[in-house]
Design an enzyme around this catalytic site. Sequence first.
Site, PDB file in Angstrom:
ATOM      1  N   ASP A  72      42.305  34.127   7.311  1.00 12.96           N
ATOM      2  CA  ASP A  72      43.727  33.798   7.273  1.00 12.96           C
ATOM      3  C   ASP A  72      44.155  33.187   5.941  1.00 12.96           C
ATOM      4  OD1 ASP A  72      46.404  33.074   8.374  1.00 12.96           O
ATOM      5  OD2 ASP A  72      45.600  31.045   8.194  1.00 12.96           O
ATOM      6  N   ASP A  75      40.517  29.098   4.860  1.00 12.73           N
ATOM      7  CA  ASP A  75      39.491  28.882   5.873  1.00 12.73           C
ATOM      8  C   ASP A  75      38.843  30.214   6.253  1.00 12.73           C
ATOM      9  OD1 ASP A  75      41.521  30.130   7.276  1.00 12.73           O
ATOM     10  OD2 ASP A  75      42.178  28.311   8.306  1.00 12.73           O
ATOM     11  N   TYR A 227      49.044  27.761  14.635  1.00 14.41           N
ATOM     12  CA  TYR A 227      50.117  28.758  14.549  1.00 14.41           C
ATOM     13  C   TYR A 227      50.876  28.822  15.866  1.00 14.41           C
ATOM     14  CZ  TYR A 227      48.432  30.394  10.027  1.00 14.41           C
ATOM     15  OH  TYR A 227      48.089  30.473   8.703  1.00 14.41           O
ATOM     16  N   GLU A 434      47.561  25.636  -0.764  1.00 14.92           N
ATOM     17  CA  GLU A 434      46.754  26.606  -0.014  1.00 14.92           C
ATOM     18  C   GLU A 434      47.291  28.004  -0.294  1.00 14.92           C
ATOM     19  OE1 GLU A 434      44.325  26.958   4.132  1.00 14.92           O
ATOM     20  OE2 GLU A 434      46.207  25.855   4.181  1.00 14.92           O
TER      21      GLU A 434
END
Length: 454
Positions: A72, A75, A227, A434
């Site tokens: 994703d 990670d 999410y 990120e």
Amino acid sequence: MRSITITLLVLGLVSLALAQYDYADVIRRSLLFYEAQRTGVLPANNRVPWRGNSFVTDRGVNGENLSGGYFDAGDHVKFGFPFASAMTMLAWGMLDSRAGYERAGQWSFAIDALRWGTDYMIRIHPSANELYVQVGNGREDHAFWGRPEQWTGSNPRPALRATPALPATEVACETAAALAAASMVFRNNGETAYANTLLNHAIQLYNFGNTFRGRYSDSFPEIQEFYNSWSGFEDELFYSAAWMYRATGNAQYRTDYNNFWHQFGMSTRPLEISWDDKQAAGQILLAKIDGSHQFVSAAQAFCDWVVLQAPRTPRNLVFISPWGSLRHASNVAFGCLQLAQAGINAIPYRNFARQQIDYMLGSTGRSFVVGFGVNPPQRPHHTSSSCPNMPAPCDWSHFHAPGPNPQTLHGALVGGPDINDNWADNRDDYVTNEVAIDYNAAFQGALAEIVRLL
């Protein structure tokens, strides 16, 4: 409406002087980012030397092979909802801006990127009313910092399976949308048999999501901290019906999206285009493929708001949300470029999108794309790229290391600045630094459309 159009034209004339960048090279690097996010058994032509095979033992509850797909973000979890959203956006850009990819010399790599996603989608849909919506545990994964090839946690990893008793309408319908869009890409590429396979899966998944309705984060509460489905499943039903109609021409899907339009209040103006909220994307798609006044009016109202009224930073970045601000800006830029393709306010919408993308590439003095331009990010919040070359160990000490990531994560768009254009290259700031596959999807599609128009 006349005054808005005049204002947009003035903004368009002003923005014509924006700087140009090597957009084709950014597309190339963005596709390299997707290769860096691959998991499973990597192909022989893997172009990312610091990545290897990983999580090849991912399995379903009945032993199904769930290897492959994409990590994703920074990670190693395969979160099904943002993954499907990213693949829909990737396929949309490839479908409607193919000439941009071809002009950049990147079409074959884009096809490979999309196929890596759709092959995995076939695996996670083992029967008509089953869909694996996640592989890996978010908490366990986020407690690990190291190479995915050297994972020390659960093996095989836990997998969450949606069924009629545990519905996941958002993920089922978004996966259907992605497969429907991708089927058209592959059909246009001469791969008829594969396109038919994808479309058959899309039809089944749409029926699964529509028949057994339920919010996926209610069925799987452990997803909520990662999410959560904030907007509910109604926007995915609406959006996927539009994609199913575009892919099949079946009038039932047209009936469905018109019914959903009224039933779920899809005519209102949303505030974003995101992995969670598909309302504006559906409005724009239907403005293109249906052309009815209600869809055109709603889509134009959204893009007019984005261009004229949405918050801006002092340096003119449209600011939708602080978490992944550049992701949000690239999403709306892509959406308004799609509306411009339909001939609606084409010049101002295109110039708005160009200005937003140029901000990301360095128009204010620095690039926000790893490996590209002036002073690009060097410390993205991304586990594997923070690791030194093998056989050196990799652990939390590398998360805290002050220096640049040892590996260059080419093409990755970082989260982005705050409302005042402030941004620091800090690996530990996952809000602003990120990277994620959904960050790069519409961003890449916008780049392809800009190249197509040059």
